[in-house]
Design a protein around this motif. Structure first.
Motif, PDB file in Angstrom:
ATOM      1  N   LEU A   1       0.857  -1.175   0.000  1.00  0.00           N
ATOM      2  CA  LEU A   1       0.000   0.000   0.000  1.00  0.00           C
ATOM      3  C   LEU A   1       0.900   1.234   0.000  1.00  0.00           C
ATOM      4  CD1 LEU A   1      -2.654  -0.858   2.747  1.00  0.00           C
ATOM      5  CD2 LEU A   1      -3.042  -0.818   0.278  1.00  0.00           C
ATOM      6  N   PRO A   2       0.419   2.359  -0.529  1.00  0.00           N
ATOM      7  CA  PRO A   2       1.198   3.582  -0.371  1.00  0.00           C
ATOM      8  C   PRO A   2       1.514   3.813   1.109  1.00  0.00           C
ATOM      9  CG  PRO A   2      -0.586   3.918  -1.929  1.00  0.00           C
ATOM     10  CD  PRO A   2      -0.813   2.569  -1.315  1.00  0.00           C
ATOM     11  N   THR A   3       2.654   4.413   1.374  1.00  0.00           N
ATOM     12  CA  THR A   3       3.149   4.529   2.742  1.00  0.00           C
ATOM     13  C   THR A   3       2.127   5.145   3.687  1.00  0.00           C
ATOM     14  OG1 THR A   3       5.418   4.707   1.950  1.00  0.00           O
ATOM     15  CG2 THR A   3       4.980   5.514   4.167  1.00  0.00           C
TER      16      THR A   3
ATOM     17  N   TRP B   1      -5.553   7.259  -5.351  1.00  0.00           N
ATOM     18  CA  TRP B   1      -4.320   7.762  -5.956  1.00  0.00           C
ATOM     19  C   TRP B   1      -4.283   7.554  -7.463  1.00  0.00           C
ATOM     20  CZ3 TRP B   1      -0.987  10.541  -3.123  1.00  0.00           C
ATOM     21  CH2 TRP B   1      -0.940  10.341  -1.728  1.00  0.00           C
ATOM     22  N   ALA B   2      -4.959   6.524  -7.944  1.00  0.00           N
ATOM     23  CA  ALA B   2      -4.782   6.077  -9.335  1.00  0.00           C
ATOM     24  C   ALA B   2      -6.142   5.854  -9.997  1.00  0.00           C
ATOM     25  CB  ALA B   2      -3.954   4.791  -9.362  1.00  0.00           C
ATOM     26  N   PRO B   3      -6.695   6.855 -10.652  1.00  0.00           N
ATOM     27  CA  PRO B   3      -8.006   6.675 -11.298  1.00  0.00           C
ATOM     28  C   PRO B   3      -8.008   5.584 -12.362  1.00  0.00           C
ATOM     29  CG  PRO B   3      -7.444   9.008 -11.120  1.00  0.00           C
ATOM     30  CD  PRO B   3      -6.213   8.246 -10.742  1.00  0.00           C
ATOM     31  N   ASP B   4      -6.898   5.449 -13.112  1.00  0.00           N
ATOM     32  CA  ASP B   4      -6.807   4.418 -14.158  1.00  0.00           C
ATOM     33  C   ASP B   4      -6.143   3.190 -13.552  1.00  0.00           C
ATOM     34  OD1 ASP B   4      -6.622   2.919 -16.431  1.00  0.00           O
ATOM     35  OD2 ASP B   4      -5.355   4.319 -17.545  1.00  0.00           O
ATOM     36  N   LEU B   5      -6.903   2.498 -12.707  1.00  0.00           N
ATOM     37  CA  LEU B   5      -6.355   1.401 -11.894  1.00  0.00           C
ATOM     38  C   LEU B   5      -6.940   0.062 -12.299  1.00  0.00           C
ATOM     39  CD1 LEU B   5      -4.797   0.415  -9.271  1.00  0.00           C
ATOM     40  CD2 LEU B   5      -6.984   0.733  -8.096  1.00  0.00           C
ATOM     41  N   ARG B   6      -6.072  -0.938 -12.356  1.00  0.00           N
ATOM     42  CA  ARG B   6      -6.502  -2.341 -12.404  1.00  0.00           C
ATOM     43  C   ARG B   6      -5.955  -3.010 -11.151  1.00  0.00           C
ATOM     44  NH1 ARG B   6      -5.541  -5.264 -17.919  1.00  0.00           N
ATOM     45  NH2 ARG B   6      -7.140  -3.736 -18.453  1.00  0.00           N
TER      46      ARG B   6
ATOM     47  N   ALA C   1      -8.394  -1.854  -2.761  1.00  0.00           N
ATOM     48  CA  ALA C   1      -8.633  -1.269  -4.085  1.00  0.00           C
ATOM     49  C   ALA C   1      -9.080   0.181  -3.960  1.00  0.00           C
ATOM     50  CB  ALA C   1      -9.670  -2.088  -4.840  1.00  0.00           C
ATOM     51  N   ALA C   2      -9.929   0.479  -2.978  1.00  0.00           N
ATOM     52  CA  ALA C   2     -10.399   1.852  -2.793  1.00  0.00           C
ATOM     53  C   ALA C   2      -9.253   2.771  -2.385  1.00  0.00           C
ATOM     54  CB  ALA C   2     -11.506   1.888  -1.751  1.00  0.00           C
ATOM     55  N   LEU C   3      -8.366   2.284  -1.524  1.00  0.00           N
ATOM     56  CA  LEU C   3      -7.219   3.091  -1.121  1.00  0.00           C
ATOM     57  C   LEU C   3      -6.345   3.420  -2.325  1.00  0.00           C
ATOM     58  CD1 LEU C   3      -6.214   1.312   2.231  1.00  0.00           C
ATOM     59  CD2 LEU C   3      -7.451   3.473   1.948  1.00  0.00           C
TER      60      LEU C   3
ATOM     61  N   TRP D   1       0.347   3.076   7.054  1.00  0.00           N
ATOM     62  CA  TRP D   1       0.367   3.430   8.473  1.00  0.00           C
ATOM     63  C   TRP D   1      -1.042   3.646   9.009  1.00  0.00           C
ATOM     64  CZ3 TRP D   1       4.299   2.114  11.116  1.00  0.00           C
ATOM     65  CH2 TRP D   1       5.605   2.190  10.594  1.00  0.00           C
ATOM     66  N   GLU D   2      -1.936   4.126   8.179  1.00  0.00           N
ATOM     67  CA  GLU D   2      -3.295   4.385   8.651  1.00  0.00           C
ATOM     68  C   GLU D   2      -4.095   3.115   8.906  1.00  0.00           C
ATOM     69  OE1 GLU D   2      -4.925   7.089   5.789  1.00  0.00           O
ATOM     70  OE2 GLU D   2      -3.929   8.832   6.669  1.00  0.00           O
ATOM     71  N   VAL D   3      -3.793   2.029   8.172  1.00  0.00           N
ATOM     72  CA  VAL D   3      -4.545   0.786   8.383  1.00  0.00           C
ATOM     73  C   VAL D   3      -3.898  -0.135   9.413  1.00  0.00           C
ATOM     74  CG1 VAL D   3      -5.462   0.882   6.037  1.00  0.00           C
ATOM     75  CG2 VAL D   3      -3.439  -0.530   6.506  1.00  0.00           C
ATOM     76  N   MET D   4      -2.644   0.130   9.770  1.00  0.00           N
ATOM     77  CA  MET D   4      -1.957  -0.711  10.743  1.00  0.00           C
ATOM     78  C   MET D   4      -2.362  -0.279  12.152  1.00  0.00           C
ATOM     79  SD  MET D   4      -0.027  -2.881   9.056  1.00  0.00           S
ATOM     80  CE  MET D   4       1.324  -3.403  10.091  1.00  0.00           C
ATOM     81  N   GLN D   5      -3.224  -1.066  12.791  1.00  0.00           N
ATOM     82  CA  GLN D   5      -3.677  -0.710  14.124  1.00  0.00           C
ATOM     83  C   GLN D   5      -4.117  -1.954  14.874  1.00  0.00           C
ATOM     84  OE1 GLN D   5      -7.564   1.384  14.028  1.00  0.00           O
ATOM     85  NE2 GLN D   5      -7.424   1.196  11.803  1.00  0.00           N
ATOM     86  N   GLY D   6      -4.115  -1.853  16.198  1.00  0.00           N
ATOM     87  CA  GLY D   6      -4.543  -2.963  17.027  1.00  0.00           C
ATOM     88  C   GLY D   6      -3.626  -4.165  16.895  1.00  0.00           C
TER      89      GLY D   6
END
Length: 292
Positions: free
Chosen positions: A133-135, A259-264, A253-255, A139-144
């Motif tokens: 994931l982007p940095t 950042w990347a509108p043209d995402l696969r 995918a949402a995260l 950090w925002e999802v790493m918890q608990g």
């Protein structure tokens, strides 16, 4: 003798004051730069690189601080920012004759690739990021208690001294832990390649820690500034990763799409070292990206 990429030429290319990168180059056609992750070197791309080199120019460097590339002192923390490491890669590609190139990275290399695509959008034509994931999002999802899986992130985020001392005292056990725990197929990393990874990491503890320390400091600041400014990736982007989201409670995918509108975005069932476990699938995914 350490293994190398068969039929690739090796070069040492200056990219900054006092810093040169060790890079393997082969093939002809549109250029693709492949960046390795932790705790590896450019060797992780050995199968994918051989495949792509049949019709592309493939460049596989060791990142600064890793493998046979130079390992400058950490200094004020900017030496291992992803911005600095990304600038290395753009300079490397230009030195080899390529002002524009596709870029794929795994793990730490994916963070460098992500930053290169944000900072140098005119240079990066396509971007692929493997199992990261982007940095800022990481950090925002790493918890608990779920954050225990990333204990090394917190260890290497500590001020200089203790992390380097602890890791150096048991380097093979530390780096070997990840080579064992993060693969679903131990046969994917044969003994000679594993030994090469451990040798390289053992010789690079301070710079590897500096790379991770930057991701808990200056890299977060750079990502936050870009998020606040609404910066996005304009090129086609492919992300292949394990389904961390269902395990840790977030929508990967949402995260990435923010950042990347043209995402696969592709969830895979391989282990973390997917370019070694499923090289044909990864090569195909990169070819599909390049066709967009």
């Amino acid at each position: 003798m350490a293994p190398t990429l068969a039929h690739f030429d090796y070069q040492r290319v200056p990219v900054a004051d006092g810093v040169s990168l060790h890079a393997a180059v082969a093939g002809t056609g549109s250029p693709v730069v492949l960046l390795h992750g932790f705790p590896q070197t450019h060797l992780m791309w050995r199968h994918v690189a051989a495949d792509l080199a049949t019709d592309h120019t493939v460049i596989c460097p060791d990142l600064r601080g890793y493998g046979a590339s130079d390992k400058p002192a950490e200094g004020d923390g900017t030496a291992y920012s992803k911005r600095t490491m990304a600038a290395d890669i753009v300079t490397l590609a230009r030195a080899l004759g390529h002002d524009r190139f596709a870029l794929a990275g795994h793990d730490r290399g994916a963070l460098v690739a992500f930053r290169a695509a944000l900072d140098h959008p005119s240079a990066v034509t396509h971007l692929a990021c493997l199992d990261v994931l982007p940095t800022l999002d990481m950090w925002e999802v790493m918890q608990g208690t779920s954050a225990a899986v990333g204990f090394h992130l917190y260890l290497m985020a500590q001020p200089p001294g203790l992390p380097e001392q602890l890791i150096s005292a048991s380097a093979d056990a530390f780096f070997g832990h990840f080579l064992d725990a993060w693969t679903s197929d131990p046969r994917a990393i044969p003994s000679d390649v594993r030994a090469a990874y451990l040798d390289a990491c053992r010789a690079a503890v301070p710079s590897i820690v500096a790379d991770y320390r930057a991701s808990a400091g200056i890299d977060v600041k750079h990502d936050q500034a870009d998020r606040d400014a609404g910066q996005q990736l304009g090129m086609p982007v492919a992300v292949l990763q394990q389904d961390w989201g269902s395990a840790l409670g977030f929508d990967a995918a949402a995260l990435w799409r923010a950042w990347a509108p043209d995402l696969r975005h592709i969830s895979v069932t391989y282990g973390h070292f997917m370019a070694e476990e499923a090289p044909a699938d990864i090569a195909k995914a990169l070819r599909d990206l390049l066709a967009r």
